[in-house]
Design a protein around this motif. Structure first.
Motif, PDB file in Angstrom:
ATOM      1  N   VAL A   1       0.791  -1.180  -0.159  1.00 52.45           N
ATOM      2  CA  VAL A   1      -0.067   0.149   0.032  1.00 52.45           C
ATOM      3  C   VAL A   1       0.789   1.112  -0.045  1.00 52.45           C
ATOM      4  O   VAL A   1       0.559   1.929  -0.729  1.00 52.45           O
ATOM      5  CB  VAL A   1      -1.160   0.062   1.263  1.00 52.45           C
ATOM      6  CG1 VAL A   1      -1.576   1.450   1.416  1.00 52.45           C
ATOM      7  CG2 VAL A   1      -2.124  -1.152   0.951  1.00 52.45           C
ATOM      8  N   LYS A   2       1.786   1.166   0.842  1.00 57.25           N
ATOM      9  CA  LYS A   2       2.999   2.544   0.775  1.00 57.25           C
ATOM     10  C   LYS A   2       3.536   2.684  -0.520  1.00 57.25           C
ATOM     11  O   LYS A   2       3.461   3.714  -1.018  1.00 57.25           O
ATOM     12  CB  LYS A   2       3.852   2.139   2.072  1.00 57.25           C
ATOM     13  CG  LYS A   2       3.425   2.515   3.182  1.00 57.25           C
ATOM     14  CD  LYS A   2       4.589   2.184   4.215  1.00 57.25           C
ATOM     15  CE  LYS A   2       4.120   2.507   5.569  1.00 57.25           C
ATOM     16  NZ  LYS A   2       4.957   2.388   6.506  1.00 57.25           N
ATOM     17  N   ARG A   3       3.819   1.497  -1.199  1.00 64.33           N
ATOM     18  CA  ARG A   3       4.585   1.612  -2.376  1.00 64.33           C
ATOM     19  C   ARG A   3       3.536   1.971  -3.660  1.00 64.33           C
ATOM     20  O   ARG A   3       3.867   2.990  -4.378  1.00 64.33           O
ATOM     21  CB  ARG A   3       5.323   0.431  -2.710  1.00 64.33           C
ATOM     22  CG  ARG A   3       6.115   0.292  -4.366  1.00 64.33           C
ATOM     23  CD  ARG A   3       7.103   1.438  -4.187  1.00 64.33           C
ATOM     24  NE  ARG A   3       7.656   1.467  -5.243  1.00 64.33           N
ATOM     25  CZ  ARG A   3       7.367   2.316  -6.384  1.00 64.33           C
ATOM     26  NH1 ARG A   3       6.566   3.195  -6.189  1.00 64.33           N
ATOM     27  NH2 ARG A   3       8.258   2.268  -7.477  1.00 64.33           N
ATOM     28  N   MET A   4       2.312   1.700  -3.510  1.00 64.47           N
ATOM     29  CA  MET A   4       1.484   1.888  -4.605  1.00 64.47           C
ATOM     30  C   MET A   4       1.042   3.343  -4.360  1.00 64.47           C
ATOM     31  O   MET A   4       0.687   4.068  -5.268  1.00 64.47           O
ATOM     32  CB  MET A   4       0.246   0.888  -4.645  1.00 64.47           C
ATOM     33  CG  MET A   4      -0.617   0.846  -5.755  1.00 64.47           C
ATOM     34  SD  MET A   4       0.315   0.128  -7.200  1.00 64.47           S
ATOM     35  CE  MET A   4      -0.974  -0.273  -8.233  1.00 64.47           C
ATOM     36  N   THR A   5       0.956   3.782  -2.946  1.00 64.32           N
ATOM     37  CA  THR A   5       0.594   5.099  -2.833  1.00 64.32           C
ATOM     38  C   THR A   5       1.459   5.910  -3.487  1.00 64.32           C
ATOM     39  O   THR A   5       1.335   7.002  -4.134  1.00 64.32           O
ATOM     40  CB  THR A   5       0.219   5.289  -1.363  1.00 64.32           C
ATOM     41  OG1 THR A   5      -0.549   4.376  -1.034  1.00 64.32           O
ATOM     42  CG2 THR A   5       0.254   6.682  -1.371  1.00 64.32           C
ATOM     43  N   ALA A   6       2.938   5.658  -3.278  1.00 60.75           N
ATOM     44  CA  ALA A   6       3.790   6.572  -3.641  1.00 60.75           C
ATOM     45  C   ALA A   6       4.041   6.382  -5.451  1.00 60.75           C
ATOM     46  O   ALA A   6       3.951   7.493  -5.982  1.00 60.75           O
ATOM     47  CB  ALA A   6       5.416   5.800  -3.352  1.00 60.75           C
ATOM     48  N   TYR A   7       3.654   5.370  -5.815  1.00 58.99           N
ATOM     49  CA  TYR A   7       3.665   5.307  -7.410  1.00 58.99           C
ATOM     50  C   TYR A   7       2.376   6.237  -7.654  1.00 58.99           C
ATOM     51  O   TYR A   7       2.488   6.873  -8.847  1.00 58.99           O
ATOM     52  CB  TYR A   7       3.286   3.684  -7.748  1.00 58.99           C
ATOM     53  CG  TYR A   7       2.723   3.556  -9.204  1.00 58.99           C
ATOM     54  CD1 TYR A   7       3.815   3.831 -10.204  1.00 58.99           C
ATOM     55  CD2 TYR A   7       1.731   3.244  -9.464  1.00 58.99           C
ATOM     56  CE1 TYR A   7       3.386   3.762 -11.510  1.00 58.99           C
ATOM     57  CE2 TYR A   7       1.360   2.883 -10.847  1.00 58.99           C
ATOM     58  CZ  TYR A   7       2.124   3.221 -11.873  1.00 58.99           C
ATOM     59  OH  TYR A   7       1.920   3.062 -13.180  1.00 58.99           O
ATOM     60  N   GLY A   8       1.263   5.976  -7.126  1.00 55.89           N
ATOM     61  CA  GLY A   8       0.156   6.811  -7.652  1.00 55.89           C
ATOM     62  C   GLY A   8       0.440   8.352  -7.632  1.00 55.89           C
ATOM     63  O   GLY A   8       0.042   8.975  -8.389  1.00 55.89           O
ATOM     64  N   PHE A   9       1.087   8.917  -6.526  1.00 53.42           N
ATOM     65  CA  PHE A   9       1.522  10.067  -6.388  1.00 53.42           C
ATOM     66  C   PHE A   9       2.506  10.662  -7.135  1.00 53.42           C
ATOM     67  O   PHE A   9       2.579  11.734  -7.685  1.00 53.42           O
ATOM     68  CB  PHE A   9       1.575  10.708  -5.005  1.00 53.42           C
ATOM     69  CG  PHE A   9       0.410  10.679  -4.067  1.00 53.42           C
ATOM     70  CD1 PHE A   9      -0.970  11.148  -4.351  1.00 53.42           C
ATOM     71  CD2 PHE A   9       0.175  10.017  -2.988  1.00 53.42           C
ATOM     72  CE1 PHE A   9      -2.080  11.519  -3.881  1.00 53.42           C
ATOM     73  CE2 PHE A   9      -1.013  10.156  -2.204  1.00 53.42           C
ATOM     74  CZ  PHE A   9      -1.921  10.565  -2.633  1.00 53.42           C
ATOM     75  N   THR A  10       3.518   9.980  -7.405  1.00 54.35           N
ATOM     76  CA  THR A  10       4.685  10.278  -8.266  1.00 54.35           C
ATOM     77  C   THR A  10       4.949   9.907  -9.681  1.00 54.35           C
ATOM     78  O   THR A  10       4.903  10.920 -10.449  1.00 54.35           O
ATOM     79  CB  THR A  10       6.060   9.789  -7.659  1.00 54.35           C
ATOM     80  OG1 THR A  10       5.968   8.365  -7.649  1.00 54.35           O
ATOM     81  CG2 THR A  10       6.406  10.241  -6.174  1.00 54.35           C
ATOM     82  N   ASP A  11       4.294   8.850  -9.921  1.00 53.88           N
ATOM     83  CA  ASP A  11       4.614   8.471 -11.528  1.00 53.88           C
ATOM     84  C   ASP A  11       3.075   8.870 -11.982  1.00 53.88           C
ATOM     85  O   ASP A  11       3.142   9.127 -13.183  1.00 53.88           O
ATOM     86  CB  ASP A  11       4.577   7.026 -11.699  1.00 53.88           C
ATOM     87  CG  ASP A  11       5.916   6.462 -11.258  1.00 53.88           C
ATOM     88  OD1 ASP A  11       6.577   6.038 -11.967  1.00 53.88           O
ATOM     89  OD2 ASP A  11       6.299   6.637  -9.971  1.00 53.88           O
ATOM     90  N   LEU A  12       1.687   8.695 -11.534  1.00 53.09           N
ATOM     91  CA  LEU A  12       0.553   8.984 -12.132  1.00 53.09           C
ATOM     92  C   LEU A  12       0.068  10.208 -11.545  1.00 53.09           C
ATOM     93  O   LEU A  12      -0.837  10.652 -11.979  1.00 53.09           O
ATOM     94  CB  LEU A  12      -0.277   7.834 -11.704  1.00 53.09           C
ATOM     95  CG  LEU A  12      -0.051   6.370 -11.772  1.00 53.09           C
ATOM     96  CD1 LEU A  12      -1.165   5.539 -11.333  1.00 53.09           C
ATOM     97  CD2 LEU A  12       0.091   6.466 -13.198  1.00 53.09           C
ATOM     98  N   HIS A  13       0.739  11.100 -10.949  1.00 53.68           N
ATOM     99  CA  HIS A  13       0.641  12.426 -10.658  1.00 53.68           C
ATOM    100  C   HIS A  13      -0.901  12.588 -10.011  1.00 53.68           C
ATOM    101  O   HIS A  13      -1.731  13.639 -10.515  1.00 53.68           O
ATOM    102  CB  HIS A  13       0.816  13.350 -11.780  1.00 53.68           C
ATOM    103  CG  HIS A  13       2.036  13.142 -12.449  1.00 53.68           C
ATOM    104  ND1 HIS A  13       3.121  13.540 -11.688  1.00 53.68           N
ATOM    105  CD2 HIS A  13       2.397  12.723 -13.294  1.00 53.68           C
ATOM    106  CE1 HIS A  13       4.255  13.346 -12.609  1.00 53.68           C
ATOM    107  NE2 HIS A  13       3.958  12.799 -13.335  1.00 53.68           N
ATOM    108  N   LEU A  14      -1.268  11.714  -9.327  1.00 53.03           N
ATOM    109  CA  LEU A  14      -2.736  11.831  -8.769  1.00 53.03           C
ATOM    110  C   LEU A  14      -2.885  12.989  -7.525  1.00 53.03           C
ATOM    111  O   LEU A  14      -1.870  13.125  -7.104  1.00 53.03           O
ATOM    112  CB  LEU A  14      -3.093  10.613  -7.965  1.00 53.03           C
ATOM    113  CG  LEU A  14      -3.164   9.148  -8.802  1.00 53.03           C
ATOM    114  CD1 LEU A  14      -3.319   7.980  -8.127  1.00 53.03           C
ATOM    115  CD2 LEU A  14      -4.115   9.323 -10.183  1.00 53.03           C
ATOM    116  N   SER A  15      -4.121  13.280  -7.473  1.00 45.72           N
ATOM    117  CA  SER A  15      -4.472  14.228  -6.362  1.00 45.72           C
ATOM    118  C   SER A  15      -4.740  13.714  -5.181  1.00 45.72           C
ATOM    119  O   SER A  15      -4.705  14.238  -4.039  1.00 45.72           O
ATOM    120  CB  SER A  15      -5.315  15.347  -6.905  1.00 45.72           C
ATOM    121  OG  SER A  15      -4.880  16.069  -8.067  1.00 45.72           O
ATOM    122  N   ALA A  16      -5.669  12.572  -5.237  1.00 49.20           N
ATOM    123  CA  ALA A  16      -6.180  11.683  -4.295  1.00 49.20           C
ATOM    124  C   ALA A  16      -6.372  10.352  -4.461  1.00 49.20           C
ATOM    125  O   ALA A  16      -6.412   9.878  -5.529  1.00 49.20           O
ATOM    126  CB  ALA A  16      -7.613  12.563  -3.994  1.00 49.20           C
TER     127      ALA A  16
END
Length: 170
Positions: A106-121
C-alpha cells in the motif's frame, strides 16, 4: 508497456493468465469473501478476470521477490470522479497475512500513484469489520473520512479513507 514495481520484499507485476488459479484459490478464504472484493466462483471466472486485468496498468499481482510466489493483488482504479482521483484496492492471500506485506505494498502503490501517475487523491473503502485493512490504511497514514452506514451489500458499514497528494510523506 507496463511497469514492474518493487518493494523491499515484493514485486508488483502485471497480471498473467497463469495467475487465474491463484486468484481463484485466494477467493476460497471466507474472511476475504466478507471483505467486499470480487469473488470468483470458478477458475474460468478468474481466468476471464485475469485476461481483463492483463491490459490494466493499474492492476498488479503481488509476488515474493525471493521465489515469485503469489501473495495477492493491488490496484489503483478510476472511480469516475476526475482524472487524478483513484481508488486503492488490495487483497492478500490468507497464508501471507500478518507479515507486513499489505502495508508494504500500500505504501509503495501510494507512492507510485502520487509520483508516477500524478494523482491528487487516493481513496480506499473498507468494510467496518475488516480490522486488518483498517490497520493497514492507518499505518499508511490514510485519513478516516467517515462511515457509510449499512452501505455494503451485506449491510455492514463501509469506512471511507483517503490521502491527498499534499498529505503524502515520501
Amino acid at each position: 508497456m507496463h511497469l514492474l514495481i518493487e518493494t523491499e520484499r515484493l514485486l508488483l507485476r502485471d497480471c498473467q493468465e497463469s495467475d487465474a488459479l491463484d486468484l481463484y484459490e485466494m477467493c476460497l478464504d471466507q474472511s476475504l469473501q466478507k471483505s467486499g472484493i470480487t469473488v470468483f466462483e470458478s477458475v474460468e471466472e478468474s481466468l476471464h478476470a485475469a485476461k481483463y486485468w492483463m491490459n490494466d496498468p493499474g492492476f498488479k499481482i503481488i509476488t515474493t521477490k525471493s521465489d515469485g510466489r503469489f501473495v495477492g493483488f493491488i490496484s489503483l482504479a478510476d472511480m469516475n470522479r476526475y482524472d487524478a482521483y483513484m481508488e486503492l484496492e488490495y487483497a492478500i492471500a490468507a497464508k501471507y497475512r500478518n507479515r507486513g506485506y499489505a502495508t508494504e505494498v500500500v505504501k509503495r502503490m501510494t507512492a507510485y500513484g502520487f509520483t508516477d501517475l500524478h494523482l491528487s487523491a487516493i481513496a480506499a473503502w473498507v468494510r467496518s469489520h475488516n480490522e486488518g485493512s483498517v490497520r493497514v490504511l492507518e499505518k499508511c497514514s490514510f485519513v478516516f473520512e467517515g462511515r457509510l452506514r449499512k452501505h455494503a451489500r451485506d449491510k455492514s458499514d463501509t469506512l471511507c479513507y483517503s490521502m491527498l497528494r499534499e498529505e503524502w510523506k515520501m
